[in-house]
Each structure stands twice: as C-alpha cells, then as structure tokens.
Design a protein around this motif. Structure first.
Motif, mmCIF file in Angstrom:
data_model
loop_
_atom_site.group_PDB
_atom_site.id
_atom_site.type_symbol
_atom_site.label_atom_id
_atom_site.label_comp_id
_atom_site.label_asym_id
_atom_site.label_seq_id
_atom_site.Cartn_x
_atom_site.Cartn_y
_atom_site.Cartn_z
ATOM 1 N N LYS A 1 78.952 -15.380 24.758
ATOM 2 C CA LYS A 1 78.046 -15.877 23.735
ATOM 3 C C LYS A 1 78.630 -15.583 22.362
ATOM 4 C CE LYS A 1 73.344 -16.125 25.563
ATOM 5 N NZ LYS A 1 71.931 -15.752 25.259
ATOM 6 N N ASP B 1 73.504 -24.328 20.020
ATOM 7 C CA ASP B 1 74.251 -24.218 21.276
ATOM 8 C C ASP B 1 75.393 -25.222 21.323
ATOM 9 O OD1 ASP B 1 73.556 -22.101 22.893
ATOM 10 O OD2 ASP B 1 71.970 -23.169 23.955
ATOM 11 N N THR C 1 68.827 -19.699 23.031
ATOM 12 C CA THR C 1 70.143 -20.312 23.176
ATOM 13 C C THR C 1 70.933 -19.693 24.330
ATOM 14 O OG1 THR C 1 70.780 -18.835 21.367
ATOM 15 C CG2 THR C 1 70.455 -21.140 20.816
ATOM 16 N N GLU C 2 71.853 -20.482 24.869
ATOM 17 C CA GLU C 2 72.679 -20.057 26.002
ATOM 18 C C GLU C 2 74.105 -19.704 25.598
ATOM 19 O OE1 GLU C 2 72.621 -23.047 28.996
ATOM 20 O OE2 GLU C 2 70.431 -23.136 29.117
ATOM 21 N N HIS C 3 74.588 -20.275 24.495
ATOM 22 C CA HIS C 3 75.992 -20.103 24.116
ATOM 23 C C HIS C 3 76.176 -19.293 22.833
ATOM 24 C CE1 HIS C 3 77.309 -22.935 27.209
ATOM 25 N NE2 HIS C 3 76.253 -23.664 26.878
#
Length: 389
Positions: A59, A346, A82-84
C-alpha cells in the motif's frame, strides 16, 4: 437490457478498458474516454498483476496537504476504504488539527508536517504520494515543491489559477520524474462513466446538445478564500463550472473549439466584489454539438444532460459526492453508488505502482484551465473566443 446488467457484464469482460484505449485523443494526445476499469498502460508496455512482485502489493502512503473540509470529510474517510493506498501523513498549519488527526488516524509524529517543514517530506519513505488540497492559488507552489521532494502528486481541481502555473507544475513533475494527477473523481463514478459511453459510443446517435449546470448558494464567511480572487482564481466557474466543462468534454469525447459567455448580475456585492456571482457560457465542438452551461454561487443546480438523434439522458444530481441519479430515454440508470474518492486515489496508486499513466493527468488539468481562461475572456469581452488547447 437493464442498466445494471450492462454495467456489470462489461466490467467483467473489461470491455470498458479496451474501449477506452482504442478511442480518440485530443490535440494534447490525451485519452478523452476515461470510463476504463483501470489506469492507462504507458506506451505499449503490458504488465500483469501476478508478475508485479511484492512491491506491487504494498500500500502506498498518501499525505494530505491542507486539512480543510474536503480533506476532513471526504478524503480521509475514503482512505479508510482504499486497497492500494492509505493515509500516511498530513501537512497543516494548525497545531490543533495536527493533534486531532494524529489521535483519530494514528499518524506518527514523524509523518506530521507544517508548511514550513513541508520540504522535509523528501526524507520520509512512508510517503509516496502527496495530495494537494489547498486553495487553488496554492496548488502550483506545493506541487512544484512536492515534485522536488520526489513524491508523486495529486492536485485538487482546478489544477491551478492560470495555464502558466499549470505548465510550471507539469514541468516540475517531468523534471523530477514523478506522476501528476488531477482530482477528477467523477471519472471513477458509474453514472458519469455511463454518460461517457452514451455520448462517445453514440448509443443514441450523434450528440446534438449538452446542458450542464453546477451551482450552490454561498452563505459562508464573506472573507472565505473561495471569494478571494488571488486564492481562488475566480468564483463559481473555477469551483463548480469546471465540472460542467469536464462533463461536456467527456460526454462528447472532444475539446471545444469556441466559446461565448456572459457574467450574471451581482445581487450580493458584499460577497462578490472580487469574483463573479454567476456565469453562463456556450461551448462549440468540432462535430457541431453545443454545450450550454451555467454556474452560480446563488442558485442550486447539479445537472448534466445530453440530447442525441435517437434519444437522451440526464444526471441530476450529477456531480455530488453521493446520491447521483440518472435516467435515459429508455428508463432509469440502475447503477451502483460508490466511494468516488476511494476509487480515484486507488487508481492513481495503482498507476504509480505499475508505472502506468493516469486517466486524469496533469495535461488534462492544463487543458481545462485554458478553457476556463477562454470562458472568462469571452465573458469580459462579449466576443466569441476560439479555444486553443
């Protein structure tokens, strides 16, 4: 076919991604279609997620520069989804805000900066991306300084208050080999993405007319930065009208070639002694279509509609953070509500990790500021102004 079926079927097959890479570009070489499922490949480079290695799974840390309402109520909460990427740091001139954000988001002291210590962010490996959420007139300075610190940049819209400052930002990011993206969240929102498809794919035939309006009644502090010409660059056109410009362009997949405009009457001079209270304008496009637009700090609107040879569509509200609604001549758009800011951030984080180009690059921000400058020129002179982007 129901709108939901269309949306999810094409997402699954990545149709939108393929289509976005195949369609036309502006005179700047920018992809106008941006309803792709991911960021744009850089050149001919193709990278598979499985081959990215552990660096691609990391991340990325984002530091928010400026802790006003948008950072507080939209970006920071979105970074919890968020994932990233994640909220790694903050830059603020208010000690009380620094203390509250540290407690709420567990931000370590070493990732908290003031505007005086901002340049020291260059030495912090926790921070990969800087998100500039300052008044418009400050975007250029903090982008240039952020680029010198070797951090990738997201600048809120409008990119800057002049095309010259936009160019300075682009030059700095190129010189220091960092990516620059603009906070155009609606490129990641399903209803606006559907409008891009309807217009650019000519689902109902060639588009003849676009109508766009974005306004709200400004009742805050008359000394607020949005009413300060130096900090804001202008009034509702810079703040809200840019959504109308964007909406018309991504509906048609073209940049305007000429503009006429006029300022509205000032009925509240205690608020609007430096910037316009309202403005309306028309944009002419290469295919003959016309976009009729308006923006005001003394009204409430949020419309983006299109009329084509064989049908029509309308988003209302079109530009809000949530609750966007749409319909077409065939019925209601049954599309999901999403966290626009989380998707936007993201996507940029993925572009950084995979060394790909963002669909909302600095060049797009420069193009739009040139158009805003042309609108102001047309309103000041009363003449038809040709646009050169």
């Amino acid at each position: 076919m129901k709108q939901t079926d269309f949306y999810f079927r094409h997402n699954r097959r990545e149709f939108l991604k393929d289509f976005s890479l195949a369609l036309g570009v502006t005179s700047l070489g920018l992809p106008l279609v941006s309803f792709a499922s991911g960021c744009q490949p850089k050149g001919e480079e193709k990278q598979e997620q499985s081959a990215q290695g552990t660096a691609q799974n990391k991340k990325l840390g984002i530091a928010l520069v400026g802790l006003g309402s948008y950072a507080t109520h939209q970006l920071a909460p979105a970074l919890q989804e968020t994932e990233h990427c994640y909220l790694a740091g903050i830059v603020t001139g208010t000690p009380s805000k620094a203390k509250e954000w540290k407690r709420k988001y567990k931000i370590p002291d070493k990732n908290i900066y003031t505007y005086d210590t901002y340049d020291q962010i260059a030495d912090n490996p926790d921070i990969d991306i800087i998100y500039i959420v300052l008044p418009n007139g400050m975007h250029a300075e903090y982008t240039v300084r952020g680029a010198k610190a070797k951090k990738h940049i997201i600048s809120e819209k409008p990119m800057a208050t002049s095309a010259a400052d936009c160019q300075r930002m682009l030059d700095a990011c190129r010189e220091h080999n960092v990516k620059l993206s603009i906070g155009y969240r609606l490129h990641f929102e399903p209803h606006n993405q559907r409008v891009m498809e309807l217009g650019q794919q000519q689902v109902y035939g060639p588009v003849k007319e676009v109508e766009a309006a974005d306004s709200f009644v400004f009742t805050g502090n008359p000394n607020a930065w949005r009413l300060d010409k130096k900090l804001a660059g202008g009034g509702p056109l810079m703040d809200l009208g840019i959504y109308c410009v964007q909406g018309a362009i991504y509906t048609l997949g073209q940049s305007p070639v000429a503009i006429t405009a006029k300022f509205g009457q000032v009925t509240r001079p205690d608020y609007f002694d430096e910037v316009e209270q309202s403005i309306s304008w028309e944009m002419e496009f290469p295919n003959g279509a016309v976009a009729k637009c308006r923006s005001s700090y003394n009204d409430n609107e949020g419309l983006l509609s299109g009329k084509a040879e064989k049908g029509w569509w309308k988003l209302d509200p079109a530009y809000s953070y949530s609750g966007i609604k749409g319909e077409t001549s065939e019925g209601t758009m049954d599309l999901p509500q999403v966290n626009q800011q989380a998707r936007q951030m993201d996507d940029f984080a993925r572009c950084v990790k995979e060394n790909k180009e963002t669909r909302v690059p600095g060049e797009m921000g420069l193009r739009d500021v040139k158009i805003l400058e042309a609108i102001y020129e047309a309103a000041r002179t009363g003449k038809r102004v040709e646009v050169k982007v």
